[in-house]
Design a protein around this motif. Structure first.
Motif, PDB file in Angstrom:
ATOM      1  N   LYS A  21       0.841  -1.202   0.000  1.00  0.00           N
ATOM      2  CA  LYS A  21       0.000   0.000   0.000  1.00  0.00           C
ATOM      3  C   LYS A  21       0.871   1.245   0.000  1.00  0.00           C
ATOM      4  N   ASN A  22       0.227   2.398   0.132  1.00  0.00           N
ATOM      5  CA  ASN A  22       0.928   3.673   0.363  1.00  0.00           C
ATOM      6  C   ASN A  22       1.948   4.043  -0.699  1.00  0.00           C
ATOM      7  N   GLN A  23       1.617   3.762  -1.964  1.00  0.00           N
ATOM      8  CA  GLN A  23       2.535   4.155  -3.032  1.00  0.00           C
ATOM      9  C   GLN A  23       2.108   5.505  -3.614  1.00  0.00           C
ATOM     10  N   GLY A  42      -2.278   7.563  -3.344  1.00  0.00           N
ATOM     11  CA  GLY A  42      -3.463   6.700  -3.494  1.00  0.00           C
ATOM     12  C   GLY A  42      -3.209   5.492  -4.381  1.00  0.00           C
ATOM     13  N   TYR A  43      -1.941   5.177  -4.594  1.00  0.00           N
ATOM     14  CA  TYR A  43      -1.617   4.000  -5.412  1.00  0.00           C
ATOM     15  C   TYR A  43      -1.142   2.833  -4.557  1.00  0.00           C
ATOM     16  N   GLY A  44      -1.150   1.651  -5.164  1.00  0.00           N
ATOM     17  CA  GLY A  44      -0.606   0.461  -4.518  1.00  0.00           C
ATOM     18  C   GLY A  44       0.170  -0.337  -5.543  1.00  0.00           C
ATOM     19  N   LYS A  87      -9.802  -8.292 -16.723  1.00  0.00           N
ATOM     20  CA  LYS A  87     -11.103  -8.936 -16.452  1.00  0.00           C
ATOM     21  C   LYS A  87     -11.695  -8.419 -15.144  1.00  0.00           C
ATOM     22  N   GLY A  88     -10.818  -8.109 -14.192  1.00  0.00           N
ATOM     23  CA  GLY A  88     -11.289  -7.591 -12.908  1.00  0.00           C
ATOM     24  C   GLY A  88     -11.578  -6.094 -12.970  1.00  0.00           C
ATOM     25  N   ALA A 104      -7.135   1.281  -3.689  1.00  0.00           N
ATOM     26  CA  ALA A 104      -8.406   0.679  -3.257  1.00  0.00           C
ATOM     27  C   ALA A 104      -8.687  -0.655  -3.957  1.00  0.00           C
ATOM     28  N   LYS A 105      -7.974  -0.916  -5.068  1.00  0.00           N
ATOM     29  CA  LYS A 105      -8.213  -2.146  -5.844  1.00  0.00           C
ATOM     30  C   LYS A 105      -7.194  -3.247  -5.516  1.00  0.00           C
TER      31      LYS A 105
END
Ligand code: ADP
Ligand code: ASP
Ligand code: MG
Length: 404
Positions: free
Chosen positions: A259-261, A338-340, A365-366, A387-388
């Motif tokens: 997280k937290n990227q 807000g990236y991961g 697909k997701g 968030a994904k």
């Protein structure tokens, strides 16, 4: 007599009952005829709490004082563990990192071990004591207390195992071993029986916090085979060791998330030799630790340069890069958080094709958009919306058939 190094993490020593459980396990190991060195972490939550307290007392605490403070967490646990073992009628003695002979450089809060001479510890072992060593801490040559970075008790254990030439090094934690992905993120994740040093290192450094990455680096360098297993049951764990031929048959060993990227883009950089060097010299001079770098195709003589980094590094970016952006005539400096990061890891990737394609297809697909991509010999990593991350980890895990 054989010698075992056992390390117990924060959850495993999280309350007096659990410390007594550790004491019983350690005594059982000694009763099987082993000399036992035990490395313990701070009780769970203690290190985080100390960091919070420091921030409440000062907006910018000195790193030297942070180390004096953080080292107290492990010091509490060594005393309590020794007491619990003594209460079972056995002989245990607690040792701080310094007393165990751990000498480090002077880089406070992320010190490196420069020397380890466990003279006092060996003497205590010869005298029949179980030695309980404080993880995560050491001392500089000029006697300043240092710490080894978050998760650093793993490093203490591996380094001690190398120094005393232990026959066995066991890392006891709150899961049964190393899984194909964090089982708290992917419920179908499977425990691995074995994993190579390189795969464990890539997983640890791309967010699988089950082992501290520096400890794995150390284990690889000194050939310390170790086992990650649970302190709450007797199930066999995961053996981390040198790669064997059969390991290449598995294409993807595991999935990691981080997280937290954040992403920093220098817009419209003049496309001429030496410009990227100027940007990244400034990044290095400001001590900003970065991860992926992408330079886009040039349009009209200019290009965009982007790089990713942990969100915690962001405060250094504006001051470290603002000046150079102006000097080289770039248009602007853009910062997005807000990236991961989602990574797949496996030594089998070296000899199989189509791995990245399969990962990208699963993400598509997701309904998950890829912002950046980077690859190495045994890893493919993508930057996606934070968030994904959980959804992404689950679909990719499924696509490679890693689940139970
Ligand atoms: P300790 O306090 O024992 O050092 P950590 O919290 O540092 O324990 O590491 C154990 C945790 O690592 C597990 O509870 C799990 O949620 C997490 N973890 C992340 N990735 C993995 C993985 N691939 N396999 C197992 N655990 C993982
Ligand atoms: N107590 C330290 C931390 O929480 C070191 C460790 O547990 O390994 O990071
Ligand atoms: Mg840990």
């Amino acid at each position: 007599m054989s010698l075992i190094v056992q390390k117990y993490g924060g959850t495993s020593v999280g309350n007096p009952e659990r410390i007594k459980n550790v004491a019983r396990r350690v005594v059982a190991a000694q009763e099987q005829g082993h000399g036992v060195v035990v490395v313990v972490s701070a009780m769970s939550g203690v290190t985080d709490n100390l960091i919070r307290l420091a921030r409440e007392c000062s907006p910018n605490p000195e790193e030297r004082e942070m180390d004096v403070l953080l080292a107290t967490g492990e010091q509490t646990t060594i005393a309590l563990t020794a007491m619990a073992i003594n209460a079972l009628g056995k002989k245990a003695i607690s040792l701080t990192g310094a007393q165990a002979g751990i000498v480090t450089d002077g880089v406070h809060t992320k010190a490196k071990i420069s020397d380890l001479t466990p003279k006092q510890l060996k003497q205590h072992l010869d005298d029949g004591y179980i030695c309980i060593v404080a993880g995560f801490q050491g001392e500089t040559k000029d006697k300043r207390i240092t710490t080894l970075g978050r998760g650093g008790s793993d490093l203490t254990a591996i380094a001690l195992a190398a120094a005393v030439k232990a026959d066995l090094c066991q890392i006891f934690t709150d899961v049964d071993g190393v899984y194909t992905c964090d089982p708290r993120v992917v419920p179908t994740a499977k425990k691995l029986d074995e994993i190579s040093f390189d795969e464990m290192l890539e997983m640890a450094s791309s967010g699988s916090k089950v082992m501290q990455s520096r400890s794995v680096e150390f284990a690889k360098k000194f050939g310390v085979v170790f086992e990650v297993r649970s302190s709450f049951n007797d199930n066999p764990g995961t053996i981390v060791k040198e790669e064997t031929k059969s390991m290449e048959a598995v294409v993807v060993r595991g999935v990691s998330i981080e997280k937290n990227q954040a992403k920093v883009t220098v817009r419209a950089v003049p496309d001429r030799p030496g410009v990227a060097a100027r940007v990244f010299t400034a990044v290095a001079a400001a001590n900003i630790v970065i991860d992926m770098i992408v330079q886009n195709v040039s349009h009209d003589g200019t290009t965009d340069i982007s790089f990713t980094l942990n969100k915690d590094e962001l405060p250094k970016v504006e001051t470290g890069l603002g000046k150079v952006v102006k000097e080289i005539g770039a248009r602007s400096l853009e910062i997005e958080s807000g990236y991961g990061k989602l990574s797949i890891i496996g030594v089998g990737m070296r000899s199989h094709s189509g791995v990245a394609a399969k990962m990208f297809e699963a993400l598509s697909k997701g309904g998950i958009n890829i912002v950046m991509i980077s690859t190495s010999e045994i890893k493919t990593a993508v930057i996606i919306d934070e968030a994904k991350l959980t959804d992404g980890a689950n679909v990719v895990h499924e696509a490679f058939g890693l689940g139970k």
